[in-house]
Enzyme design. Structure first.
Site, short mmCIF file in Angstrom:
data_model
loop_
_atom_site.label_atom_id
_atom_site.label_comp_id
_atom_site.label_asym_id
_atom_site.label_seq_id
_atom_site.Cartn_x
_atom_site.Cartn_y
_atom_site.Cartn_z
N LYS A 170 3.57 44.85 10.69
CA LYS A 170 3.74 43.85 9.64
C LYS A 170 4.23 42.54 10.25
CE LYS A 170 5.19 47.19 6.09
NZ LYS A 170 4.13 46.96 5.10
N ASP A 197 11.23 50.90 1.24
CA ASP A 197 9.96 51.62 1.13
C ASP A 197 10.17 53.09 0.80
OD1 ASP A 197 7.23 51.39 1.02
OD2 ASP A 197 6.90 51.80 3.15
N ARG A 253 0.65 57.00 1.85
CA ARG A 253 -0.29 57.97 1.28
C ARG A 253 -0.42 59.20 2.17
NH1 ARG A 253 -4.91 53.53 1.43
NH2 ARG A 253 -3.00 52.40 0.86
#
Length: 445
Positions: A229, A240, A307
């Protein structure tokens, strides 16, 4: 701030205006809108504020938040509220607003210490207390910096639920690999701490006839891995694990309200915890890993890690007998683009589950909006790969939908997914978003 049964004297008392009340000066009531609180008088026996009687829970929540703001400005330590409708919503909003995390400050922030709400039944007071404690627990987890909260210390925090009657199991890297959770292991491979799978269980009253699984994304810090990032995008990445915090906060509240759980309902929380770091063992773009349900995934983008860990946890929850599953995750920037920071995205495979989650969110004042599981979008994750799936297609359009479709490949039960990217933190502080929705959903099941 603590909710108390009553107090003889309060530094600030909130009264509600009766229609055409003549003893209140016009300058106080002029243009007074629902949800606003105004100071009426100050005196040696305590200050007095006024508000319009709340017509619904939303207005009561606004009154509660405004009241704490005024109390803080006045330096009031004790606050009393006259009897009113929707007192539980008012009390919970006041407690949430007055909850000030001072663990990392040399001096505690000012604010009221005690709140008394007249006419609040004992059962409602106990429920508000339990929910407020769960929100506080979730906020403290999200607020904790990553040098203090990692997968190991998150597991230790989860064990604080054991005295409340919850069963807590923690799997380390060896157990995770033995269970075939290759995606969770891969995300954590760049971190010295390694992964954890935290499972918290509230046993059913009587024989378990339904098992509700709550799954929360627990990335305690996200650098993005080798798909790193930018600096500006990394500063809030201690948050997060907002999904994990919501799930654990909900379990905290539910444990404190065990007597209100529907008979025969067992509740389980699954938190896959990892740090997404760079290092000699970290996953790389192009690597392929096998999930707990046997499917293989090519990692195209190491910053699409949430995910991956959720996929393994969802597969395990289903394999262990969950009858319905809800996951919560700060998952995609695309969700923030679509719905902003106040509204969560809801995806679901079951209409009844959708209805119950929507109703609970509305009752709690946490807003959700259902988005479609548009099946053709999954093809983007099935093309140009040797594996069963890719974890990304590097195309931002529809990103939240595609992430939800990816997760659906790992569930075999009625399932809902809440993408809470942007909801978990506001102005640098944790919100505890999701605790109320999850608790209301479970208690209403």
């Amino acid at each position: 701030m603590q909710l108390v049964n009553g107090q003889e004297r309060a530094d600030l008392t909130l009264k509600f205006l009766a229609p055409e009340q003549a003893d209140v000066p016009a300058q106080v009531t002029r243009n007074l809108r629902p949800g606003q609180v105004r100071l009426l008088s100050r005196g040696a026996e305590g200050d007095v504020a006024v508000a319009l009687p709340p017509a619904d829970a939303a207005q009561a929540r606004d009154v509660g938040a405004a009241l704490v703001g005024l109390a803080t400005d006045l330096g009031a330590q004790s606050v009393r509220v006259e009897e009113t409708a929707h007192a539980d919503a008012l009390a919970l909003a006041a407690l949430a607003t007055g909850d000030r995390d001072a663990r990392y400050r040399a001096e505690a922030r000012p604010g009221p210490a005690h709140l008394a709400v007249e006419g609040l039944p004992e059962a409602d007071r106990a429920r508000v207390d339990a929910l407020a404690a769960g929100v506080r627990f979730a906020r403290e987890l999200v607020n904790a910096p990553a040098n203090l909260l990692n997968p190991a210390t998150l597991a230790r925090e989860a064990r604080s639920l054991e005295p409340l009657g919850a069963d807590v199991d923690v799997w380390d890297g060896t157990e995770i690999e033995a269970r075939g959770m290759g995606l969770l292991a891969a995300v954590a491979a760049g971190s010295a701490t390694g992964p954890r799978l935290i499972r918290v269980t509230l046993p059913a009253r009587g024989e378990a006839t339904r098992i509700i699984a709550l799954v929360g994304k627990g990335v305690t810090f996200d650098t993005g891995g080798y798909s790193i990032k930018p600096a500006a995008g990394m500063t809030t990445m201690k948050g997060d694990m907002g999904g994990a915090a919501a799930v654990l906060g909900a379990m905290h509240a539910l444990a404190a309200a065990r007597d209100r759980l529907p008979e025969g309902v067992e509740v389980r929380a699954y938190v896959p915890a990892a740090e997404n770091m760079v290092g000699p063992h970290a996953m790389r773009p192009g690597d392929i890993y096998r999930a707990a349900n046997g499917k293989t995934v090519e990692v195209v983008n190491t910053d699409a890690e949430g995910r991956l860990i959720l996929a393994d946890a969802l597969a395990v929850a289903c394999d262990e007998g969950a009858t319905e599953v809800v996951d919560v995750a700060t998952l995609t920037g695309a969700k923030v683009v679509a719905l902003g920071n106040d509204v969560a995205a809801l995806y679901s495979t079951d209409a009844d589950l959708t209805t119950r989650l929507k109703a609970s969110a509305e009752d709690t004042g946490e807003f959700v909006w259902e988005l479609p599981l548009h099946a053709p979008y999954l093809k983007a994750f099935q093309r140009e790969t040797l594996a069963d799936l890719r974890n990304a297609d590097m195309v931002p359009a529809g990103g939240s939908i595609k992430a939800a479709l990816f997760l659906r490949e790992f569930v075999t039960r009625p399932w809902a997914h809440l993408d809470i990217a942007g909801n978990a933190m506001k102005e640098g502080q944790a919100t505890g978003w999701g605790v109320g929705t999850l608790v209301g959903y479970v208690l209403g099941s």
